[in-house]
Scaffold this motif. Structure first.
Motif, short mmCIF file in Angstrom:
data_model
loop_
_atom_site.label_atom_id
_atom_site.label_comp_id
_atom_site.label_asym_id
_atom_site.label_seq_id
_atom_site.Cartn_x
_atom_site.Cartn_y
_atom_site.Cartn_z
N PRO A 1 26.63 43.85 33.69
CA PRO A 1 27.10 45.20 33.32
C PRO A 1 27.09 46.22 34.47
CG PRO A 1 24.81 44.99 32.73
CD PRO A 1 25.17 43.75 33.52
N PRO A 2 27.96 46.11 35.46
CA PRO A 2 27.93 47.06 36.57
C PRO A 2 28.56 48.40 36.22
CG PRO A 2 29.79 45.60 36.82
CD PRO A 2 29.04 45.12 35.61
N GLU A 3 28.13 49.44 36.93
CA GLU A 3 28.83 50.72 36.88
C GLU A 3 29.80 50.74 38.06
OE1 GLU A 3 28.19 55.58 37.09
OE2 GLU A 3 26.45 54.25 37.21
N PRO A 4 31.08 51.01 37.83
CA PRO A 4 32.06 50.98 38.93
C PRO A 4 32.05 52.26 39.76
CG PRO A 4 33.17 51.46 36.88
CD PRO A 4 31.73 51.21 36.53
N ASN A 5 30.90 52.54 40.38
CA ASN A 5 30.76 53.76 41.18
C ASN A 5 30.54 53.46 42.66
OD1 ASN A 5 28.20 52.73 41.04
ND2 ASN A 5 27.20 54.65 40.48
N GLY A 6 30.84 52.23 43.05
CA GLY A 6 30.69 51.85 44.45
C GLY A 6 30.89 50.35 44.61
N ARG B 1 30.99 43.54 31.70
CA ARG B 1 31.01 44.77 30.91
C ARG B 1 30.78 45.97 31.83
NH1 ARG B 1 27.98 49.47 29.45
NH2 ARG B 1 28.23 49.89 27.23
N PHE B 2 31.84 46.75 32.07
CA PHE B 2 31.74 47.90 32.96
C PHE B 2 31.16 49.11 32.23
CE2 PHE B 2 34.99 45.40 35.16
CZ PHE B 2 34.53 45.47 36.47
N ASP B 3 30.13 49.70 32.82
CA ASP B 3 29.50 50.90 32.26
C ASP B 3 30.20 52.12 32.85
OD1 ASP B 3 27.64 52.49 30.89
OD2 ASP B 3 26.39 52.63 32.68
N ASP B 4 31.40 52.39 32.38
CA ASP B 4 32.24 53.44 32.96
C ASP B 4 32.12 54.75 32.18
OD1 ASP B 4 33.49 52.22 30.78
OD2 ASP B 4 35.51 52.62 31.53
N THR B 5 30.95 55.36 32.27
CA THR B 5 30.67 56.57 31.50
C THR B 5 30.54 57.82 32.36
OG1 THR B 5 28.29 56.11 31.57
CG2 THR B 5 29.51 55.27 29.67
N ASN B 6 30.80 57.70 33.66
CA ASN B 6 30.67 58.86 34.56
C ASN B 6 31.89 58.97 35.46
OD1 ASN B 6 29.91 60.97 36.15
ND2 ASN B 6 28.11 59.99 37.04
N PRO B 7 32.95 59.62 34.99
CA PRO B 7 34.19 59.71 35.77
C PRO B 7 34.04 60.50 37.07
CG PRO B 7 34.28 61.19 33.89
CD PRO B 7 33.06 60.34 33.71
N ALA B 8 32.94 61.21 37.24
CA ALA B 8 32.74 61.96 38.47
C ALA B 8 32.51 61.04 39.66
CB ALA B 8 31.56 62.92 38.32
N GLU C 1 33.17 57.27 39.35
CA GLU C 1 33.76 55.95 39.16
C GLU C 1 35.26 55.95 39.47
OE1 GLU C 1 30.54 55.31 35.58
OE2 GLU C 1 32.65 55.61 35.12
N GLU C 2 35.73 54.82 40.00
CA GLU C 2 37.14 54.70 40.36
C GLU C 2 37.64 53.29 40.07
OE1 GLU C 2 37.82 55.79 44.41
OE2 GLU C 2 36.53 57.57 44.31
N GLN C 3 38.94 53.17 39.85
CA GLN C 3 39.55 51.87 39.62
C GLN C 3 39.37 50.96 40.84
OE1 GLN C 3 40.93 50.76 36.72
NE2 GLN C 3 41.05 48.76 37.74
N GLU C 4 39.34 51.54 42.01
CA GLU C 4 39.14 50.77 43.24
C GLU C 4 37.85 49.95 43.17
OE1 GLU C 4 38.12 51.58 47.98
OE2 GLU C 4 38.94 53.20 46.73
N PHE C 5 36.80 50.55 42.62
CA PHE C 5 35.52 49.85 42.53
C PHE C 5 35.56 48.77 41.45
CE2 PHE C 5 33.89 54.18 44.02
CZ PHE C 5 33.96 53.81 45.35
N VAL C 6 36.28 49.02 40.37
CA VAL C 6 36.46 48.00 39.33
C VAL C 6 37.10 46.76 39.94
CG1 VAL C 6 37.68 47.40 37.21
CG2 VAL C 6 36.62 49.65 37.43
N ASP C 7 38.19 46.97 40.68
CA ASP C 7 38.92 45.86 41.29
C ASP C 7 38.05 45.12 42.31
OD1 ASP C 7 41.08 46.64 39.77
OD2 ASP C 7 42.01 47.81 41.39
N ALA C 8 37.28 45.87 43.09
CA ALA C 8 36.43 45.26 44.11
C ALA C 8 35.34 44.40 43.47
CB ALA C 8 35.81 46.33 45.00
N ILE C 9 34.75 44.88 42.39
CA ILE C 9 33.70 44.13 41.70
C ILE C 9 34.25 42.82 41.16
CG2 ILE C 9 32.23 44.14 39.64
CD1 ILE C 9 31.82 47.18 40.16
#
Length: 214
Positions: A32-37, A64-71, A73-81
């Motif tokens: 469950p990563p957060e896509p913030n990096g 399972r992406f923990d995408d609850t902080n749009p400040a 998180e970015e799609q770029e990090f989702v793709d990289a993960i």
């Protein structure tokens, strides 16, 4: 002759559950990563652990992406993960996002307000932190803890619609400010963020805190 590998503490728990007649077919695992990096070596260790359990028990592993902080998180990090997990040689069964059930989380929060188990707090984050108390002393109840249900519902709706500024209100669970577990002292469930989300865009102006989303 090779030595038998000892079990780690997670495997011990799983084995105990299986011995207690938990069905092996019902086992599920997740990463469950957060896509913030971008991922680092510690994430690689967690990936190998979680997906390794899936291989060991022939069970699906969900991403399972923990995408609850749009400040942050970015799609770029989702793709990289996703690329990094694939590079490590693993495949996930289902790709899930916390944002998939933002509406469900919101509906549950509204029900808690109606049941008198959540309230809108209009204090600053600093004031809320000061009232938490210490592990040895109870916390102090917010002056907004006993707001009428209808007022809480009205304010929460305004938060959702983006009619209030960031930091003006938060939604808190009404649990126990004297709990020995400080995490149970009326934790924050929602905060206002006027940021565009990489999946839901500008549909939401409130976002669930980590503990509520899990």
């Amino acid at each position: 002759m090779s030595e038998e590998r000892s079990l780690n503490f997670i495997e011990h728990i799983i084995e105990d559950d299986l011995k207690a007649n938990y069905s092996k077919e019902d086992l599920r695992f997740r990463f469950p990563p957060e896509p913030n990096g971008y991922l680092h070596i510690g994430h690689a260790s967690a990936i190998c652990l979680n997906f390794g359990l899936g291989l060991r028990y022939n069970a699906p592993v969900n991403l399972r992406f923990d995408d609850t902080n749009p400040a942050k998180e970015e799609q770029e990090f989702v793709d990289a993960i996703k690329r990094d997990i694939s590079w490590l040689g693993f495949k996930w069964a289902n790709e899930c996002y916390a944002s998939d059930y933002f509406q469900q989380l919101y509906d549950w929060a509204v029900q808690l307000i109606k049941d008198g188990k959540a309230y809108v707090d209009s204090q600053t984050s600093e004031a809320i932190a000061e009232q938490k108390g210490t592990p040895n002393t109870p916390g102090t109840e917010s002056p907004f803890r006993n707001r009428p249900v209808e007022e809480n519902l009205e304010l929460f709706e305004k938060m959702k619609n983006g009619d209030v500024t960031e930091g003006m209100h938060v939604l808190r669970a009404k649990i126990d400010m004297a709990s020995p577990n400080m995490l149970m002292r009326d934790p924050v469930m929602y905060r206002v963020l006027h940021k565009s989300h990489h999946r839901t865009k500008n549909d939401w102006h409130i976002y669930p805190m980590y503990d509520w989303a899990h």
